[in-house]
Design a protein around this motif. Structure first.
Motif, PDB file in Angstrom:
ATOM      1  N   GLN A 139      14.216   2.381  10.869  1.00  0.00           N
ATOM      2  CA  GLN A 139      13.809   1.196  10.093  1.00  0.00           C
ATOM      3  C   GLN A 139      12.842   1.499   8.972  1.00  0.00           C
ATOM      4  N   ARG A 140      12.879   1.104   7.780  1.00  0.00           N
ATOM      5  CA  ARG A 140      12.244   1.431   6.756  1.00  0.00           C
ATOM      6  C   ARG A 140      10.705   0.670   6.921  1.00  0.00           C
ATOM      7  N   GLN A 142       7.293  -1.392   5.293  1.00  0.00           N
ATOM      8  CA  GLN A 142       6.916  -1.952   3.821  1.00  0.00           C
ATOM      9  C   GLN A 142       5.859  -1.047   3.487  1.00  0.00           C
ATOM     10  N   THR A 143       5.665  -0.993   2.066  1.00  0.00           N
ATOM     11  CA  THR A 143       4.856  -0.214   1.324  1.00  0.00           C
ATOM     12  C   THR A 143       3.721  -1.095   1.125  1.00  0.00           C
ATOM     13  N   ASP A 157      10.292  -3.392   7.449  1.00  0.00           N
ATOM     14  CA  ASP A 157      10.814  -4.304   6.284  1.00  0.00           C
ATOM     15  C   ASP A 157      12.213  -4.557   6.814  1.00  0.00           C
ATOM     16  N   LYS A 158      12.550  -5.763   7.345  1.00  0.00           N
ATOM     17  CA  LYS A 158      13.468  -6.100   7.848  1.00  0.00           C
ATOM     18  C   LYS A 158      14.655  -6.605   6.809  1.00  0.00           C
ATOM     19  N   GLU A 159      14.323  -6.738   5.655  1.00  0.00           N
ATOM     20  CA  GLU A 159      15.257  -7.122   4.473  1.00  0.00           C
ATOM     21  C   GLU A 159      15.918  -5.909   3.880  1.00  0.00           C
ATOM     22  N   SER A 160      15.191  -4.816   4.001  1.00  0.00           N
ATOM     23  CA  SER A 160      15.670  -3.563   3.563  1.00  0.00           C
ATOM     24  C   SER A 160      16.807  -2.889   4.255  1.00  0.00           C
ATOM     25  N   GLU A 297       8.103   5.970   0.783  1.00  0.00           N
ATOM     26  CA  GLU A 297       9.349   5.313   1.526  1.00  0.00           C
ATOM     27  C   GLU A 297       9.197   6.082   3.056  1.00  0.00           C
ATOM     28  N   TYR A 299       9.601   5.676   6.990  1.00  0.00           N
ATOM     29  CA  TYR A 299      10.329   5.223   8.078  1.00  0.00           C
ATOM     30  C   TYR A 299       9.896   5.390   9.491  1.00  0.00           C
TER      31      TYR A 299
END
Length: 551
Positions: A139-140, A142-143, A157-160, A297, A299
């Motif tokens: 899972q990525r 959020q920056t 970031d659930k949308e990534s 970036e 994870y």
């Protein structure tokens, strides 16, 4: 052995030799069957592996009677040694003969770490169910938009839908940087035949050196002194080693991590050793997302609630194209294999034409046949009860086909051996008609307070271990104070847990549906395997989202 060894952060080389009298080497070879061991030795004798697996050969300038008293005299060349082991394949014999030939003859000076890795992988391929795998989602994160936000908790970031790029060499360098400096590891990549994944074997040794001192069982005493010490203290470092496997499926945002190979043995012998194995595995789990991350970036690994000993089931549920919960009857929409594309798939744009309707002549003939005396006699002889049973069986088979689709077959090779579910829904009660004598209040009070006061006996179940600490606090608080319904009144939630065991749990549930024991039309979706989890908690009739489909 190196004359001078200094602590370093580098990983262990594949050419380091382990003494053949070491108990780890003996166990690695003795657990293989004779055919597998001979096939493995022939792989060692391949020309491409000679830099990592060189055997002992006779020197060209050796005297003629130099090896006269040797029980296993060295061979003249690789071809001669290869012919010797090929001849052993053609005749019958025991495994002990091959092991003695390897350890006391052709590799009497020790086996390299690469050879040990090949032996462990060979055992894994011969016994696919020897390890238990746990699936994690990459899972990525959020920056952070500001420097002050960087110190806060990590937010996913659930949308990534970004998947990190994987390069083996770069990944190993980053992973070794996350390992403790007093721990050394040997890494070996392999690609199993018939499986779209890359398998990484991590062999961890408790030693600050990356030379022969890390694997030597002789002349080891205090750190930094290689000339003193007893043999008992020498084997401590190497015997404390742990082996962990990480599988990287192709084109999938998931990875599979195995439990330590010695975890079961360590837990049965000493609690400290078991804790050490868990800490080493936790260290690897924490280091994998950091090794995959890059600047800006980042994870993290997120548990999916799926654990099984079958890698084929892992690939079917969390493999390529299986990022969502497309299991059970919905698996027809996620077919990626050639056989799935040729089948009657709802996503097919071109389908075969439907069968044309029967002609008038054929239908008339059928009507004539039905109106014959023989047809009327057959209808009279049919028992109404048998006809009803046959109708119910047909309906049950149709319900099983609709709920499970082409999945959950006994012979599909994708069996899950365990399913643990906790039902956390409140008990349905009729609030309009209260029970007499205050039984409802007493029962509700006892049900809410008793689980918090009662102490569990025995070891924790797998379901308890799968729940995070935050979820356990949430569940205990809800059970302790009761749950409020829509009208604001507290409801009683019973402590119900379901555990299914077997070689193929979902195939067994499908057979129960086909037999009419389980109602296929009213059964929940998590019983068909469509959620892709083996442990979870059910609330409001559904598996909790973050453990399964992400809904």
């Amino acid at each position: 052995m190196a004359r001078l060894s200094l602590p370093t952060t580098a990983r262990l080389s594949s050419t380091l030799r382990v003494d053949p009298t070491n108990i780890t080497v003996i166990k690695a070879l003795n657990r293989l069957s004779r055919p597998s061991l001979l096939s493995l030795v022939l792989d060692w004798l391949d020309e491409r592996n000679q830099s990592l697996c060189p055997p002992l050969l006779r020197r060209p300038d050796a005297e003629e009677y130099e090896d006269e008293d040797d029980f296993y005299p060295p061979a003249q060349s690789l071809s001669e040694l290869r012919e010797l082991y090929e001849a052993m394949q053609l005749r019958k014999g025991g495994r002990r003969e091959v092991v003695d030939r390897v350890l006391e003859g052709d590799w009497r000076y020790g086996l390299s770490l690469y050879q040990l890795a090949m032996a462990d992988l060979q055992y894994l391929y011969d016994h696919p169910g020897s390890l238990k795998w746990t699936a994690y989602r990459i899972q990525r994160l959020q920056t952070p938009g500001h420097e002050d936000d960087a110190e806060g908790p990590e937010i996913a970031d659930k949308e990534s839908i970004t998947v990190p790029r994987f390069h083996p060499s770069t990944f190993l360098q980053n992973l070794q940087a996350e390992v403790l400096p007093d721990v050394k590891a040997h890494y070996n990549f392999d690609r199993p035949k018939g499986m779209p994944l890359l398998l990484l074997r991590i062999f961890i040794i408790d030693s600050p050196y990356n030379t022969d001192l890390a694997v030597s069982t002789r002349h080891r005493g205090r750190p930094g002194l290689a000339s003193s010490g007893s043999s008992s203290s020498a084997t401590t470092s190497f015997d404390a080693s742990r082996t962990i496997y990480i599988a990287f499926p192709d084109a999938s945002p998931h990875i599979y991590i195995s439990k330590s190979a010695n975890a079961a043995t360590a837990s049965s012998t000493a609690g400290g050793a078991a804790g050490e194995a868990k800490s080493l595995r936790a260290l690897v789990v924490e280091g994998v997302p950091k090794a995959l991350s890059r600047p800006r970036e980042r994870y993290a690994l997120k548990g999916t609630g799926l654990s099984t000993k079958n890698l084929g089931a892992m690939l079917a549920v969390k493999g390529a194209g299986r990022a969502n919960a497309a299991g059970g009857g919905w698996s027809v929409y996620a077919g990626t294999e050639t056989a799935d594309l040729k089948a009657d798939n709802p996503l097919q744009t071109l389908k075969t034409l439907p069968t044309p309707p029967l002609s008038d002549a054929s239908s008339a003939n059928d009507d004539t046949a039905e109106n014959t005396d023989y047809g009327r006699k057959r209808r009279r002889l049919v028992d109404p009860d048998e006809a009803e049973d046959e109708k119910q069986q047909k309906r049950a088979r149709a319900a099983a086909q609709a709920r499970f689709g082409d999945a959950a077959k006994v012979d599909d090779g994708k069996g899950v051996e365990r399913l643990d579910v906790a039902i956390e829904d409140p008990f349905p009660t009729d609030t309009a008609i209260p029970p007499p004598d205050g039984d409802y209040d007493a029962r509700r009070g006892a049900g809410a307070g008793e689980p918090s006061r009662r102490k569990s006996k025995g070891r924790k179940s797998i379901l308890d271990l799968s729940l995070s600490q935050e979820d356990l606090e949430d569940v205990s608080n809800e059970r302790g104070r009761g749950r409020a319904n829509e009208e604001g009144e507290e409801s009683w939630a019973p402590r119900v847990r379901l555990s299914f065991h077997g070689s193929h749990v979902f195939a067994g549930l499908r057979q129960l549906v086909e037999a009419g024991i389980v109602d296929g039309e009213r059964m929940p979706g998590w019983m068909t395997g469509e959620e892709g989890v083996t442990a979870g908690a059910v609330r409001h009739g559904r598996i909790k989202g973050f453990r399964g489909s992400g809904v």
